[in-house]
Write a protein that holds these residues in place. Sequence first.
Motif, short mmCIF file in Angstrom:
data_model
loop_
_atom_site.label_atom_id
_atom_site.label_comp_id
_atom_site.label_asym_id
_atom_site.label_seq_id
_atom_site.Cartn_x
_atom_site.Cartn_y
_atom_site.Cartn_z
N LEU A 70 0.82 -1.21 0.00
CA LEU A 70 0.00 0.00 0.00
C LEU A 70 0.86 1.26 0.00
O LEU A 70 0.47 2.28 -0.60
CB LEU A 70 -0.96 -0.01 1.19
N ARG A 71 2.02 1.21 0.64
CA ARG A 71 2.95 2.35 0.62
C ARG A 71 3.37 2.64 -0.82
O ARG A 71 3.46 3.80 -1.23
CB ARG A 71 4.16 2.05 1.50
N ARG A 72 3.63 1.58 -1.59
CA ARG A 72 4.01 1.76 -3.00
C ARG A 72 2.86 2.36 -3.80
O ARG A 72 3.07 3.26 -4.62
CB ARG A 72 4.46 0.43 -3.60
N VAL A 73 1.63 1.87 -3.57
CA VAL A 73 0.47 2.43 -4.27
C VAL A 73 0.29 3.89 -3.88
O VAL A 73 0.06 4.75 -4.73
CB VAL A 73 -0.80 1.60 -3.98
N ALA A 74 0.39 4.19 -2.58
CA ALA A 74 0.26 5.57 -2.12
C ALA A 74 1.31 6.46 -2.77
O ALA A 74 1.01 7.60 -3.17
CB ALA A 74 0.36 5.64 -0.60
N GLY A 75 2.52 5.96 -2.90
CA GLY A 75 3.58 6.72 -3.57
C GLY A 75 3.22 7.03 -5.02
O GLY A 75 3.45 8.14 -5.50
N ASN A 76 2.64 6.04 -5.72
CA ASN A 76 2.21 6.27 -7.10
C ASN A 76 1.14 7.36 -7.16
O ASN A 76 1.18 8.23 -8.02
CB ASN A 76 1.62 4.98 -7.71
N VAL A 77 0.18 7.28 -6.25
CA VAL A 77 -0.92 8.25 -6.24
C VAL A 77 -0.40 9.64 -5.90
O VAL A 77 -0.75 10.63 -6.56
CB VAL A 77 -2.03 7.82 -5.25
N GLU A 78 0.45 9.73 -4.89
CA GLU A 78 0.97 11.03 -4.47
C GLU A 78 1.86 11.66 -5.53
O GLU A 78 1.93 12.88 -5.63
CB GLU A 78 1.70 10.89 -3.14
N ALA A 79 2.53 10.85 -6.34
CA ALA A 79 3.42 11.36 -7.36
C ALA A 79 2.73 11.61 -8.69
O ALA A 79 3.32 12.22 -9.60
CB ALA A 79 4.58 10.38 -7.57
N SER A 80 1.48 11.18 -8.81
CA SER A 80 0.81 11.27 -10.11
C SER A 80 0.37 12.70 -10.42
O SER A 80 -0.05 13.43 -9.54
CB SER A 80 -0.40 10.35 -10.14
N PRO A 81 0.46 13.07 -11.69
CA PRO A 81 0.01 14.40 -12.08
C PRO A 81 -1.50 14.50 -12.26
O PRO A 81 -2.04 15.57 -12.40
CB PRO A 81 0.71 14.61 -13.45
N TRP A 82 -2.20 13.38 -12.27
CA TRP A 82 -3.65 13.42 -12.45
C TRP A 82 -4.25 13.61 -11.14
O TRP A 82 -5.05 13.55 -10.57
CB TRP A 82 -4.24 12.22 -13.16
#
Length: 176
Positions: free
Chosen positions: A164-176
Amino acid sequence: MPPTADSDPDDTATGDFIDHVRRQWHVARPDLDTDPIDVLGRITRIGSLALHQLDRALTGSGVSRVEFEILCALARSDRPLRASEVTTATMSSGASTTKHADRLTRAGFLERLPFERDGRVVLLQLTDAGRALVDAEFPARVERDRRMLDGLDEDERATLAALLRRVAGNVEASPW
Protein backbone atom coordinates in the motif's frame (compact mmCIF):
# COMPACT_ATOMS: atom_id res chain seq x y z
CA MET A 1 -13.94 -18.81 -3.64
CA PRO A 2 -13.79 -15.09 -4.61
CA PRO A 3 -12.17 -14.18 -7.91
CA THR A 4 -8.46 -13.47 -7.90
CA ALA A 5 -6.85 -10.56 -9.70
CA ASP A 6 -6.25 -12.70 -12.78
CA SER A 7 -9.64 -14.44 -12.87
CA ASP A 8 -12.82 -13.53 -14.64
CA PRO A 9 -15.11 -11.69 -12.16
CA ASP A 10 -18.07 -13.62 -13.56
CA ASP A 11 -16.58 -17.02 -12.56
CA THR A 12 -18.34 -17.15 -9.20
CA ALA A 13 -21.46 -15.81 -7.54
CA THR A 14 -19.77 -15.55 -4.15
CA GLY A 15 -17.30 -13.07 -2.74
CA ASP A 16 -17.41 -9.63 -1.23
CA PHE A 17 -19.05 -6.39 -2.33
CA ILE A 18 -16.23 -5.56 -4.75
CA ASP A 19 -16.53 -8.97 -6.42
CA HIS A 20 -20.24 -8.17 -6.89
CA VAL A 21 -19.40 -4.76 -8.40
CA ARG A 22 -16.91 -6.34 -10.79
CA ARG A 23 -19.51 -8.91 -11.90
CA GLN A 24 -21.94 -6.08 -12.60
CA TRP A 25 -19.32 -4.17 -14.62
CA HIS A 26 -18.44 -7.37 -16.49
CA VAL A 27 -22.07 -7.57 -17.66
CA ALA A 28 -22.45 -3.84 -18.32
CA ARG A 29 -19.03 -3.35 -19.94
CA PRO A 30 -17.45 -6.70 -20.87
CA ASP A 31 -14.91 -4.81 -23.00
CA LEU A 32 -13.42 -3.10 -19.93
CA ASP A 33 -10.65 -4.64 -17.80
CA THR A 34 -11.82 -3.97 -14.23
CA ASP A 35 -8.87 -5.65 -12.48
CA PRO A 36 -7.80 -2.38 -10.74
CA ILE A 37 -11.12 -2.37 -8.90
CA ASP A 38 -9.98 -5.52 -7.06
CA VAL A 39 -7.45 -3.38 -5.19
CA LEU A 40 -8.54 0.24 -5.42
CA GLY A 41 -12.22 -0.55 -4.99
CA ARG A 42 -11.41 -2.41 -1.80
CA ILE A 43 -9.13 0.38 -0.55
CA THR A 44 -11.91 2.89 -1.16
CA ARG A 45 -14.58 0.70 0.44
CA ILE A 46 -12.44 -0.10 3.48
CA GLY A 47 -11.63 3.60 3.89
CA SER A 48 -15.28 4.57 3.62
CA LEU A 49 -16.36 1.94 6.13
CA ALA A 50 -13.57 2.91 8.55
CA LEU A 51 -14.54 6.59 8.34
CA HIS A 52 -18.20 5.71 8.87
CA GLN A 53 -17.21 3.78 12.02
CA LEU A 54 -15.20 6.79 13.21
CA ASP A 55 -18.14 9.12 12.56
CA ARG A 56 -20.38 6.88 14.67
CA ALA A 57 -17.81 6.59 17.43
CA LEU A 58 -17.38 10.37 17.64
CA THR A 59 -21.12 11.07 17.88
CA GLY A 60 -21.05 11.76 21.62
CA SER A 61 -17.72 13.60 21.66
CA GLY A 62 -18.95 16.95 20.40
CA VAL A 63 -16.61 16.97 17.37
CA SER A 64 -16.91 15.86 13.77
CA ARG A 65 -14.44 13.54 12.09
CA VAL A 66 -12.74 16.48 10.33
CA GLU A 67 -12.46 18.33 13.63
CA PHE A 68 -11.05 15.20 15.27
CA GLU A 69 -8.43 14.94 12.50
CA ILE A 70 -7.44 18.56 13.18
CA LEU A 71 -7.10 17.81 16.90
CA CYS A 72 -5.05 14.69 16.10
CA ALA A 73 -2.71 16.64 13.81
CA LEU A 74 -2.08 19.06 16.68
CA ALA A 75 -1.76 16.26 19.26
CA ARG A 76 0.99 14.46 17.36
CA SER A 77 2.96 17.63 16.72
CA ASP A 78 5.68 18.72 19.12
CA ARG A 79 4.76 22.38 18.61
CA PRO A 80 1.79 24.59 17.72
CA LEU A 81 1.00 24.51 14.00
CA ARG A 82 0.11 27.12 11.44
CA ALA A 83 -3.33 26.67 9.94
CA SER A 84 -1.66 25.91 6.60
CA GLU A 85 0.26 23.04 8.22
CA VAL A 86 -2.97 21.64 9.64
CA THR A 87 -4.56 21.95 6.19
CA THR A 88 -1.70 19.94 4.68
CA ALA A 89 -1.82 17.31 7.43
CA THR A 90 -5.59 16.80 7.14
CA MET A 91 -5.85 17.20 3.35
CA SER A 92 -8.75 19.61 3.78
CA SER A 93 -9.15 23.06 2.28
CA GLY A 94 -7.87 26.17 3.97
CA ALA A 95 -11.44 27.45 4.32
CA SER A 96 -12.48 24.19 5.97
CA THR A 97 -9.56 24.33 8.38
CA THR A 98 -10.46 27.90 9.36
CA LYS A 99 -14.14 27.05 9.82
CA HIS A 100 -13.40 24.01 11.97
CA ALA A 101 -10.66 25.77 13.94
CA ASP A 102 -13.15 28.55 14.75
CA ARG A 103 -15.64 26.00 16.08
CA LEU A 104 -12.99 24.06 18.00
CA THR A 105 -11.78 27.31 19.57
CA ARG A 106 -15.32 28.24 20.64
CA ALA A 107 -15.75 24.73 22.07
CA GLY A 108 -12.54 25.11 24.08
CA PHE A 109 -10.57 22.34 22.31
CA LEU A 110 -7.91 24.56 20.75
CA GLU A 111 -6.51 28.02 21.05
CA ARG A 112 -4.96 30.50 18.66
CA LEU A 113 -1.54 31.89 19.46
CA PRO A 114 0.30 34.77 17.79
CA PHE A 115 3.37 33.85 15.73
CA GLU A 116 6.25 35.97 17.01
CA ARG A 117 8.03 36.28 13.64
CA ASP A 118 4.96 37.31 11.64
CA GLY A 119 1.92 38.96 13.20
CA ARG A 120 -0.28 37.90 10.26
CA VAL A 121 0.25 34.21 11.06
CA VAL A 122 -1.74 32.44 13.76
CA LEU A 123 -0.67 29.21 15.39
CA LEU A 124 -3.10 26.55 16.55
CA GLN A 125 -2.53 24.62 19.75
CA LEU A 126 -4.54 22.07 21.70
CA THR A 127 -6.01 23.07 25.01
CA ASP A 128 -6.10 20.63 27.91
CA ALA A 129 -9.69 19.79 26.90
CA GLY A 130 -8.58 19.12 23.31
CA ARG A 131 -5.76 16.87 24.48
CA ALA A 132 -8.14 15.01 26.81
CA LEU A 133 -10.54 14.42 23.93
CA VAL A 134 -7.79 13.01 21.70
CA ASP A 135 -6.44 10.92 24.59
CA ALA A 136 -9.92 9.46 25.11
CA GLU A 137 -10.86 8.84 21.46
CA PHE A 138 -7.63 8.02 19.62
CA PRO A 139 -6.85 4.72 21.41
CA ALA A 140 -10.36 3.52 20.54
CA ARG A 141 -9.77 4.43 16.90
CA VAL A 142 -6.51 2.49 16.85
CA GLU A 143 -8.29 -0.52 18.38
CA ARG A 144 -11.04 -0.37 15.71
CA ASP A 145 -8.32 -0.24 13.06
CA ARG A 146 -6.58 -3.21 14.68
CA ARG A 147 -9.81 -5.24 14.57
CA MET A 148 -10.10 -4.52 10.83
CA LEU A 149 -6.80 -6.36 10.41
CA ASP A 150 -7.92 -9.44 12.36
CA GLY A 151 -6.85 -12.63 10.65
CA LEU A 152 -3.64 -11.15 9.26
CA ASP A 153 -0.41 -12.17 10.94
CA GLU A 154 2.49 -9.75 11.49
CA ASP A 155 4.21 -10.66 8.20
CA GLU A 156 0.99 -10.26 6.22
CA ARG A 157 0.35 -6.85 7.79
CA ALA A 158 3.92 -5.78 6.98
CA THR A 159 3.56 -6.99 3.38
CA LEU A 160 0.20 -5.26 2.99
CA ALA A 161 1.61 -2.03 4.43
CA ALA A 162 4.61 -2.17 2.08
CA LEU A 163 2.42 -2.77 -0.96
CA LEU A 164 0.00 0.00 0.00
CA ARG A 165 2.95 2.35 0.62
CA ARG A 166 4.01 1.76 -3.00
CA VAL A 167 0.47 2.43 -4.27
CA ALA A 168 0.26 5.57 -2.12
CA GLY A 169 3.58 6.72 -3.57
CA ASN A 170 2.21 6.27 -7.10
CA VAL A 171 -0.92 8.25 -6.24
CA GLU A 172 0.97 11.03 -4.47
CA ALA A 173 3.42 11.36 -7.36
CA SER A 174 0.81 11.27 -10.11
CA PRO A 175 0.01 14.40 -12.08
CA TRP A 176 -3.65 13.42 -12.45
